[in-house]
Write a protein that holds these residues in place. Structure first.
Motif, PDB file in Angstrom:
ATOM      1  N   ALA A 109      -4.932   5.476  12.846  1.00 55.97           N
ATOM      2  CA  ALA A 109      -4.323   6.739  12.403  1.00 55.97           C
ATOM      3  C   ALA A 109      -3.178   6.490  11.417  1.00 55.97           C
ATOM      4  CB  ALA A 109      -3.813   7.512  13.623  1.00 55.97           C
ATOM      5  N   LEU A 110      -2.359   5.458  11.706  1.00 57.21           N
ATOM      6  CA  LEU A 110      -1.255   5.126  10.792  1.00 57.21           C
ATOM      7  C   LEU A 110      -1.765   4.702   9.433  1.00 57.21           C
ATOM      8  CD1 LEU A 110       1.232   3.255  13.145  1.00 57.21           C
ATOM      9  CD2 LEU A 110       1.747   5.276  11.796  1.00 57.21           C
ATOM     10  N   ARG A 111      -2.825   3.882   9.435  1.00 56.01           N
ATOM     11  CA  ARG A 111      -3.408   3.455   8.148  1.00 56.01           C
ATOM     12  C   ARG A 111      -3.841   4.646   7.319  1.00 56.01           C
ATOM     13  NH1 ARG A 111      -7.287  -1.508   9.548  1.00 56.01           N
ATOM     14  NH2 ARG A 111      -5.787  -3.186   9.409  1.00 56.01           N
ATOM     15  N   GLU A 112      -4.513   5.593   7.976  1.00 51.92           N
ATOM     16  CA  GLU A 112      -4.996   6.775   7.250  1.00 51.92           C
ATOM     17  C   GLU A 112      -3.815   7.570   6.681  1.00 51.92           C
ATOM     18  OE1 GLU A 112      -7.435   8.676  10.185  1.00 51.92           O
ATOM     19  OE2 GLU A 112      -9.126   7.298   9.836  1.00 51.92           O
ATOM     20  N   ARG A 113      -2.732   7.679   7.476  1.00 56.06           N
ATOM     21  CA  ARG A 113      -1.541   8.396   6.991  1.00 56.06           C
ATOM     22  C   ARG A 113      -0.925   7.711   5.772  1.00 56.06           C
ATOM     23  NH1 ARG A 113       2.864   9.894  11.423  1.00 56.06           N
ATOM     24  NH2 ARG A 113       4.100  10.474   9.611  1.00 56.06           N
ATOM     25  N   VAL A 114      -0.817   6.373   5.859  1.00 58.07           N
ATOM     26  CA  VAL A 114      -0.234   5.602   4.748  1.00 58.07           C
ATOM     27  C   VAL A 114      -1.069   5.782   3.485  1.00 58.07           C
ATOM     28  CG1 VAL A 114       0.194   3.268   3.893  1.00 58.07           C
ATOM     29  CG2 VAL A 114       0.999   3.911   6.164  1.00 58.07           C
ATOM     30  N   GLU A 161       0.171   7.362   0.006  1.00 62.81           N
ATOM     31  CA  GLU A 161       0.083   6.594  -1.249  1.00 62.81           C
ATOM     32  C   GLU A 161      -0.590   7.421  -2.333  1.00 62.81           C
ATOM     33  OE1 GLU A 161      -1.830   2.843  -0.644  1.00 62.81           O
ATOM     34  OE2 GLU A 161       0.059   1.804  -0.257  1.00 62.81           O
ATOM     35  N   GLN A 162      -1.700   8.110  -1.960  1.00 60.10           N
ATOM     36  CA  GLN A 162      -2.405   8.939  -2.943  1.00 60.10           C
ATOM     37  C   GLN A 162      -1.503  10.068  -3.446  1.00 60.10           C
ATOM     38  OE1 GLN A 162      -5.828  10.036  -0.684  1.00 60.10           O
ATOM     39  NE2 GLN A 162      -6.977   8.193  -1.175  1.00 60.10           N
ATOM     40  N   ARG A 163      -0.733  10.657  -2.502  1.00 63.57           N
ATOM     41  CA  ARG A 163       0.177  11.747  -2.881  1.00 63.57           C
ATOM     42  C   ARG A 163       1.260  11.250  -3.832  1.00 63.57           C
ATOM     43  NH1 ARG A 163       4.577  14.348   0.012  1.00 63.57           N
ATOM     44  NH2 ARG A 163       4.882  16.404  -0.871  1.00 63.57           N
ATOM     45  N   ILE A 164       1.843  10.066  -3.505  1.00 62.48           N
ATOM     46  CA  ILE A 164       2.897   9.492  -4.356  1.00 62.48           C
ATOM     47  C   ILE A 164       2.353   9.204  -5.751  1.00 62.48           C
ATOM     48  CG2 ILE A 164       4.310   7.404  -4.710  1.00 62.48           C
ATOM     49  CD1 ILE A 164       4.651   7.405  -1.590  1.00 62.48           C
ATOM     50  N   THR A 165       1.137   8.591  -5.819  1.00 64.44           N
ATOM     51  CA  THR A 165       0.527   8.273  -7.117  1.00 64.44           C
ATOM     52  C   THR A 165       0.311   9.551  -7.932  1.00 64.44           C
ATOM     53  OG1 THR A 165      -0.580   6.395  -6.102  1.00 64.44           O
ATOM     54  CG2 THR A 165      -1.421   7.097  -8.235  1.00 64.44           C
ATOM     55  N   ALA A 166      -0.198  10.622  -7.259  1.00 63.22           N
ATOM     56  CA  ALA A 166      -0.438  11.887  -7.968  1.00 63.22           C
ATOM     57  C   ALA A 166       0.871  12.464  -8.505  1.00 63.22           C
ATOM     58  CB  ALA A 166      -1.123  12.882  -7.025  1.00 63.22           C
ATOM     59  N   LEU A 167       1.945  12.420  -7.678  1.00 65.50           N
ATOM     60  CA  LEU A 167       3.247  12.938  -8.119  1.00 65.50           C
ATOM     61  C   LEU A 167       3.814  12.133  -9.281  1.00 65.50           C
ATOM     62  CD1 LEU A 167       4.858  13.702  -4.641  1.00 65.50           C
ATOM     63  CD2 LEU A 167       4.400  15.384  -6.420  1.00 65.50           C
ATOM     64  N   GLU A 168       3.665  10.785  -9.207  1.00 66.60           N
ATOM     65  CA  GLU A 168       4.158   9.935 -10.303  1.00 66.60           C
ATOM     66  C   GLU A 168       3.409  10.247 -11.596  1.00 66.60           C
ATOM     67  OE1 GLU A 168       3.901   5.915  -8.934  1.00 66.60           O
ATOM     68  OE2 GLU A 168       5.979   5.890  -8.238  1.00 66.60           O
TER      69      GLU A 168
END
Length: 472
Positions: A445-450, A454-461
């Motif tokens: 579950a933690l891996r999926e959250r991370v 990461e995808q959200r951070i990349t999209a925001l950047e």
């Protein structure tokens, strides 16, 4: 009286000039640490300088275009607990830089294309394996994510930055402090100099010294060595009488130098910057106020003095721009970033030409940002020359590319599974089985959250980069 024959060379009139005052970077508190590294690293996007920092070590990263006075609150890259001693940009990703410190750690950082609002404090990865200060860093010239470090523990470690693993550890080759390390053009060999006065050629994958020369320079002060494109070794050092000296050596015959020249009695260690495209070597001494440059050829005396660029202020360090970052429309063949006490000043080397056309002879195809090999291919014994690009239309750095680090997880290395029917309740207590299953579920579950974050951070950047590009 015989007439002196003037040697023909297109580089006889290389002309050095400091950039105008408004092109300098002002109000930078350059580090005062007494360490013989260049304290400055530059690429086609960014200028990085090791700076004074309270309570640890830091360096500043400025976009090349951000000249003028630097705000005293400009964000720094901080994370080391002791002074930073060396920094080096990745040749295959202009947004990735490595830093080495007195705190024994190496940190690899992702620098965004936009200006961050606060200090960058989280490296992509921290590499820990040295037991003493780490003072030398050098990326592999052709293999992706391969980084070399050398420390005060007399060890050289070669890392895979993409996984955080040690690829090779060379820990029994140097009996004393390592002064310099240089890869050859395809990254198959290393040239090292050491406090024991020995110049060594090392095959890192075999873990062997393939050639060595004791007292290439007889003085006790530090020696430096760089590979030339032809596979010779260019060295700087000191004579027994503390004269500064330069040498050229053939590793296949280390008995006699190809060339050996005394220079002057100054005591600053000469940092050699070699350009394989023109075969010019530039010598910058810490504390000197000049840059001397020489052309290396196949004709005697093999190392030909070209000229000296002199200024009033001594240099505290020096950055050297890769060829793809130069302005080919102005016949610029080298650019230095000279550190003063409180500023950084670009120095431009040009070959005066009247034509506005692209000068093919000054700009042969040069190493570009694409690696020729993956780390595991290089480790398995493959070699490849750099992937070359043409500078005919100038070079535009690619957009921000993220470095993905995939650390090997010890949980992925599972023991061989035991057939279920052979396991009895007495072998594994039920509570233990339950705990293990719960842990594995939580990890999943933690891996999926991370991954989602990461995808959200990349999209925001990416959105931020587009906004910044839109406002430029």
């Amino acid at each position: 009286m015989s007439r002196r024959v003037v040697r023909q060379s297109k580089f006889r009139h290389v002309f050095g000039q400091a950039a105008k005052a408004d092109q300098a970077y002002e109000d930078i508190r350059v580090s005062k640490v007494t360490w013989d590294s260049s304290f400055c690293a530059v690429n086609p996007k960014f200028l990085a300088i090791i700076v004074e920092a309270g309570g640890g070590g830091a360096f500043i990263v400025l976009p090349l275009a951000k000249t003028g006075r630097v705000d005293k609150n400009y964000p720094l890259v901080t994370g080391h607990t002791a002074p930073v001693l060396d920094i080096d940009w990745c040749p295959h990703n202009d947004n990735v830089i490595a830093s080495a410190s007195d705190d024994t750690a190496i940190m690899v950082w992702q620098i965004p294309d936009y200006t961050p609002m606060r200090n960058i404090t989280e490296p992509i990865i921290t590499l820990e394996g040295h037991s003493k200060r780490v003072g030398i860093l050098s990326w592999h010239p052709t293999a992706r994510n391969v980084l070399l470090s050398a420390g005060g523990d007399n060890m050289i470690i070669i890392w895979n930055v993409g996984t955080g693993e040690v690829l090779l550890s060379l820990d029994d080759m140097h009996p004393d402090v390592i002064h310099s390390v240089c890869w050859n053009r395809n990254g198959s060999l290393l040239a090292t100099t050491c406090k024991d006065k020995t110049l060594r050629i090392i095959d890192p994958r075999k873990g062997q010294v393939v050639a060595e020369r004791f007292a290439a320079h007889e003085g006790m002060r530090p020696m430096r060595a760089v590979f030339t494109r032809q596979g010779h070794i260019f060295t700087t050092g000191f004579t027994r009488m503390s004269q500064r000296e330069l040498g050229l050596w053939d590793p296949n015959n280390f008995e006699e130098p190809v060339a050996l020249q005394e220079m002057d009695t100054s005591n600053g260690v000469l940092l050699p910057f070699y350009d394989p495209d023109s075969s010019i070597v530039y010598l910058c001494g810490k504390g000197d106020s000049s840059i001397r440059y020489f052309e290396i050829t196949d004709e005697p005396p093999f190392v030909h003095y070209l000229n000296t660029f002199s200024s009033k202020e001594p240099q505290r360090g020096m950055g050297f721009m890769p060829k793809r970052g130069l302005d080919v429309s102005k016949c610029e063949i080298a650019r230095f970033y000279k550190l003063h006490e409180r500023k950084c000043e670009p120095i431009i080397m040009t070959v005066p030409r009247k034509s506005d056309l692209f000068q093919d002879d000054l700009y042969p195809d040069t190493p570009g940002p694409e690696p020729a090999l993956e780390a595991d291919e290089w480790l398995s014994g493959q070699d490849a020359d750099p992937v070359l690009i043409s500078l005919r239309d100038g070079y535009v750095p690619p957009k921000h590319r993220e470095l993905r680090v995939t650390k090997r997880n010890i949980l992925d290395v599972r023991p061989p599974s035991v057939p279920r029917r052979s396991q009895s309740a007495s072998d594994t207590p039920l509570s233990q089985q339950h705990t293990l299953e719960t842990l594995l579920e939580e990890i999943k579950a933690l891996r999926e959250r991370v991954q989602a974050q990461e995808q959200r951070i990349t999209a925001l950047e990416n959105m931020l980069c587009e906004l910044v590009d839109g406002t430029d």
